[in-house]
Each structure stands twice: as structure tokens, then as C-alpha cells.
Motif scaffolding. Structure first.
Motif, PDB file in Angstrom:
ATOM      1  N   SER A 138       6.286 -14.185 -13.707  1.00 55.98           N
ATOM      2  CA  SER A 138       5.125 -14.062 -12.535  1.00 55.98           C
ATOM      3  C   SER A 138       5.314 -13.141 -11.591  1.00 55.98           C
ATOM      4  N   ILE A 139       4.498 -13.156 -10.849  1.00 60.17           N
ATOM      5  CA  ILE A 139       4.340 -12.249  -9.869  1.00 60.17           C
ATOM      6  C   ILE A 139       5.097 -11.972  -8.199  1.00 60.17           C
ATOM      7  N   SER A 144       4.592  -6.371  -5.222  1.00 63.56           N
ATOM      8  CA  SER A 144       2.949  -6.736  -6.100  1.00 63.56           C
ATOM      9  C   SER A 144       2.292  -5.859  -6.152  1.00 63.56           C
ATOM     10  N   ALA A 154       0.613 -11.454  -1.598  1.00 63.20           N
ATOM     11  CA  ALA A 154       1.346 -11.970  -2.752  1.00 63.20           C
ATOM     12  C   ALA A 154       2.130 -13.238  -2.803  1.00 63.20           C
ATOM     13  N   HIS A 158       2.350 -16.875  -4.850  1.00 63.82           N
ATOM     14  CA  HIS A 158       3.643 -16.311  -5.935  1.00 63.82           C
ATOM     15  C   HIS A 158       3.980 -17.825  -5.779  1.00 63.82           C
TER      16      HIS A 158
END
Length: 350
Positions: A138-139, A144, A154, A158
Motif C-alpha cells: 500500500s502507498i 507517495s 497520501a 493510507h
């Protein structure tokens, strides 16, 4: 975005605005295509619109990375513009990729590699793969590269990722729905799901969830293209990695560069051609020799390598920044200068 070695490379982003319009940015600049222009050229990359389908965008970096983006409008549950993204890399990256797309080394057994390096068994359940593999990629809010609206960040996404729990149950369809989806995805009516290829499975799942045939068929087309590339082992030609993408010169410099491209496939026949040359420059398509007497200003050369066997194309561009030549006075000018210097010295000495 691709991290190119060009000193002029900038972050590129493609997003869907809140007004459901695609927006392309390079650095802080919003890019737009004129009516009669289908390709935008930059030192490290090109951005092209597909000539037959303007909803397809192709981003190609000179380092051997290509990203194709399809803009798709889905209608269920609401009308929304989404991006269908496919990425491909040149053969030099074999064994050097990682992430959600797996490791490009021809071994399917290590594709489910979590960010910490742990390899997840491909026979694991969907939930295990999601939690032990997918979630690890996941970012990261700190690193990011995505563009965010003013009230988003971001960290916002998240946190959404952490809270989201997907369904791990295969979607169920009525007999009529199943027949309709199979028809849309080119699936034999009597075949078992285990026999479907990845393109068909993706198409079936997407239509089952979204109820949007156009969305599923776009996934089918993208999946079939990826399968075709994999089956034929097709990678575009690769230019010599020592070729520069940016070069400084002085006015009048004689520039000679050997521009060659090769293929990892022995049967490939590579044809070179010049898309753009600086004024008065020459390019020999047989030898790959580029020759030019530098002219002051900014110029560029762009060469295309076409794989005639597999119908694949790659391009390489070099930007020249040509400055003025350091001024060198003639012998006569030197004598005049010395004369006036001596005269001035004698005058001041009186």
C-alpha cells in the motif's frame, strides 16, 4: 512516473479530475494536445494519443519503460471515469523489478513477494494473499508520488487502505447473467472457470462486480495484449544504454554519435529512421552514424528503432544545448590591442 537519468526529467501524473476529465501533468505544467498533434516530445519521454482510439494514452520513457492508460467510463453504480493502466519494461530490467506486478525473471513462484521480501505461497487463500502480500505494498504517505486534491493527502488514502476489507467471496450470478458475461468475455458457455485465462477471469470478475460490460471488455483487451506479449516474448528494441539523453556543446563543434539499437530476440530485424534531426544534421540509417556541426541554441535528435519481425517500436531522443564558442581574437586584433596598450602605458608614464 519514471525516474529517468535525464537532467530535465520531471514527475508525470495522469489523474481524473472531480469534473470527470483526464488531467495530464509534467512537473507543475498541465499538458494538452492540440487538435492536429498526437505526440508530445520531452527530453526523457514522449506522451502519445492512440491514433485510432483517443481514449488511450501511451507514456514512453527513453530508459525502456512504457505505460499505457485507457480512460474508461463506467456507468454502475454511478457514471465515473476510471483509469485502466498497463505497464511494460524492456528486457534490461529482467530480474530487477519488484512490487505488485511481481519479479520479471520468468519464475511465477516468486511473484507474490511482500515488501519485506517474504514470498507468499501462490496456493494461499485470497485473504492470505491480500493481507500478507497486497497490503504490504500500500502507498507509503512519505514516499507517495501521487497528485492529490486540496482536501486530500497520501495519509488520507493510507488510512482508507487500512480500513478497507475487500470481499474474498467469488461473485455469484444467475444463469442468465452468467451466460451474458461469458458472451461478453469470449468465454465458452460450457467451460469451467479453471480453464479460463487471466484476461477472461479478469473480465468476468469486473463485469460481475460493476455490471458494466464496457469496463470488463476493456480489461479483457488489456489482458489479451499482455498474454500476447508474454506468449511471443515481445520486448521493443533497446538502444545502447551508453547513449546520452542530454549533451552540451559549443557552436561549431563537430558532433558524431553512433546510435544503434538491438533486440534480445535473434530473429528480429531492426530498422533505424530519423523522426527529427537538427538543421543540417545527417543520419545514416544503415550505419547508425549521426553527424552534425553544432548550431547555437537548443536542438534535439530523435531516432526510431523498428523491429520489423515483431512490429515493435522504440525511440531515443538526445537534447543538445549549444552555447557560444569562446572568442579567440585574430593575430591582427592582437597586434592592435598590444599597440594601444603600449600607447596607453607611454601616455600614463609621462
Amino acid at each position: 512516473a519514471d525516474r529517468s537519468n535525464s537532467p530535465e526529467s520531471q514527475l508525470v501524473s495522469v489523474i481524473v479530475s472531480r469534473r470527470e476529465n483526464p488531467v495530464i501533468r509534467r512537473g507543475n505544467e498541465i499538458l494538452q494536445f492540440d487538435d492536429n498533434v498526437d505526440t508530445l516530445f520531452f527530453p526523457e519521454m514522449t506522451i502519445e494519443r492512440n491514433l485510432t482510439d483517443r481514449n488511450v494514452l501511451i507514456l514512453s520513457w527513453t530508459v525502456g519503460v512504457t505505460i499505457q492508460i485507457n480512460f474508461i467510463q463506467i456507468t454502475s453504480p454511478t457514471t465515473t471515469l476510471v483509469l485502466n493502466v498497463a505497464a511494460s519494461v524492456a528486457g534490461i530490467y529482467r530480474g530487477r523489478t519488484y512490487g505488485l506486478l511481481g519479479t520479471y525473471d520468468g519464475q511465477a513462484s516468486n511473484d507474490l513477494r511482500a515488501q519485506n521480501g517474504q514470498i507468499i505461497n501462490a496456493d494461499s487463500s485470497l485473504e492470505q494473499i491480500h493481507r500478507q502480500f497486497g497490503v504490504t505494498w500500500s502507498i507509503d504517505p512519505i514516499t507517495s508520488l501521487f497528485h492529490y486534491e486540496t482536501d486530500q493527502s497520501a495519509i488520507f488514502f493510507h488510512e482508507k487502505n487500512q480500513l478497507f476489507t475487500p470481499s474474498f467471496i467469488e461473485p455469484s450470478n444467475s444463469q442468465a447473467e452468467d451466460a451474458s458475461i461469458r458472451h461478453a468475455c469470449n468465454i465458452d458457455p460450457s467451460s469451467l472457470p479453471a480453464s479460463w485465462n487471466i484476461a477472461q477471469r479478469t473480465c468476468y470478475y469486473d463485469i460481475s462486480v460493476t455490471k458494466d460490460e464496457s469496463f470488463g471488455q476493456t480489461s479483457l483487451n488489456a489482458g489479451n495484449e499482455m498474454l500476447s506479449i508474454k506468449a511471443d516474448q515481445r520486448n521493443p528494441p533497446l538502444f545502447d544504454i551508453t547513449l546520452p539523453v542530454y549533451k552540451e556543446a559549443k557552436k561549431g563543434d563537430k558532433i558524431q554519435l553512433k546510435i544503434v539499437a538491438s533486440s534480445e530476440y535473434p530473429s528480429s530485424v531492426i530498422q533505424l529512421s530519423a523522426i527529427h534531426l537538427p538543421r543540417d544534421a545527417k543520419f545514416n540509417v544503415q550505419t547508425g552514424m549521426f553527424e552534425w556541426t553544432a548550431i547555437e541554441g537548443t536542438e534535439h535528435v530523435r531516432i526510431r528503432a523498428f523491429d520489423m519481425t515483431y512490429n515493435l517500436t522504440a525511440t531515443h531522443e538526445i537534447v543538445f544545448e549549444v552555447g557560444r564558442t569562446n572568442y579567440s581574437p585574430t593575430q591582427f586584433e592582437v597586434k592592435i590591442l598590444l599597440f594601444f596598450t603600449a600607447f596607453l602605458f607611454a601616455f600614463l608614464s609621462k
